[in-house]
Design a protein around this motif. Structure first.
Motif, short mmCIF file in Angstrom:
data_model
loop_
_atom_site.label_atom_id
_atom_site.label_comp_id
_atom_site.label_asym_id
_atom_site.label_seq_id
_atom_site.Cartn_x
_atom_site.Cartn_y
_atom_site.Cartn_z
N HIS A 125 -5.66 4.61 -2.02
CA HIS A 125 -4.48 4.98 -2.80
C HIS A 125 -4.76 5.06 -4.29
O HIS A 125 -4.11 5.83 -5.00
N GLU A 138 1.36 6.94 -7.02
CA GLU A 138 2.45 7.65 -6.35
C GLU A 138 2.71 9.04 -6.92
O GLU A 138 3.45 9.83 -6.34
N PRO A 141 0.19 13.90 -4.92
CA PRO A 141 0.97 14.35 -3.75
C PRO A 141 0.27 14.21 -2.40
O PRO A 141 0.94 14.13 -1.38
N HIS A 146 2.78 7.55 -0.18
CA HIS A 146 4.21 7.88 -0.06
C HIS A 146 4.81 7.30 1.22
O HIS A 146 5.94 6.81 1.20
N ARG A 147 4.06 7.35 2.30
CA ARG A 147 4.51 6.74 3.56
C ARG A 147 4.57 5.23 3.41
O ARG A 147 5.53 4.59 3.83
N ALA A 150 7.65 4.33 1.40
CA ALA A 150 8.87 4.53 2.19
C ALA A 150 9.06 3.41 3.22
O ALA A 150 10.19 3.03 3.52
#
Length: 155
Positions: A125, A138, A141, A146-147, A150
């Motif tokens: 990441h 973050e 893209p 992002h998962r 979330a």
């Protein structure tokens, strides 16, 4: 603190780095849909779970969990590379950088456990930051961050 305890890991888990031959190429991000489709096709033929991933212009990192008793990482990456290369040739009548676009080999590391897994997810990441592509993970893209955000696994 990041929380990766709830991650699904039913089989052997591996960390990978795959690279394009041309280190100045941006084919992976320029053709991200084709790369994603190549992964999807490979997963249909020989299933695996994509635990974490990041795609940069000339390379990608991923953590995959294979089904129990299955260790055919090379076959899966070969299928991804072939499908992506075919998609590029179809779109441009030939691969933009010549016949070979992929580095011949990929790096593979068997993930040892919780601490190793967490460190590798963090490495994946943070990779766009290390390369100067964004100021915050973050903001990139093409990343599983992002998962993870979330699902509440990254704060």
């Amino acid at each position: 603190m990041d929380d990766y305890r709830n991650n699904r890991v039913p089989g052997r888990t591996f960390f990978f780095t795959v690279r394009l031959l041309d280190q100045h190429s941006a084919l992976l991000t320029e053709h991200i849909a084709a790369f994603g489709e190549a992964i999807r096709q490979a997963r249909l033929r020989k299933p695996f779970h994509v635990d974490a991933w990041v795609v940069l212009p000339d390379h990608a990192h991923a953590i995959w969990t294979l089904p129990p008793g299955d260790d055919d990482c090379a076959g899966r990456w070969n299928a991804v590379k072939i499908a992506f290369t075919k998609a590029l040739r179809k779109a441009a009548s030939r691969a933009p950088t010549g016949d070979a676009i992929w580095a011949r080999h990929f790096q593979q590391h068997a993930v040892d456990g919780g601490a190793d897994y967490a460190a590798l997810v963090d490495y994946i990441h943070a990779n766009p930051l290390r390369h100067g592509f964004c100021a915050r993970a973050e903001h990139w893209p093409w990343s599983s961050i992002h998962r993870f955000l979330a699902e509440g696994r990254v704060k």
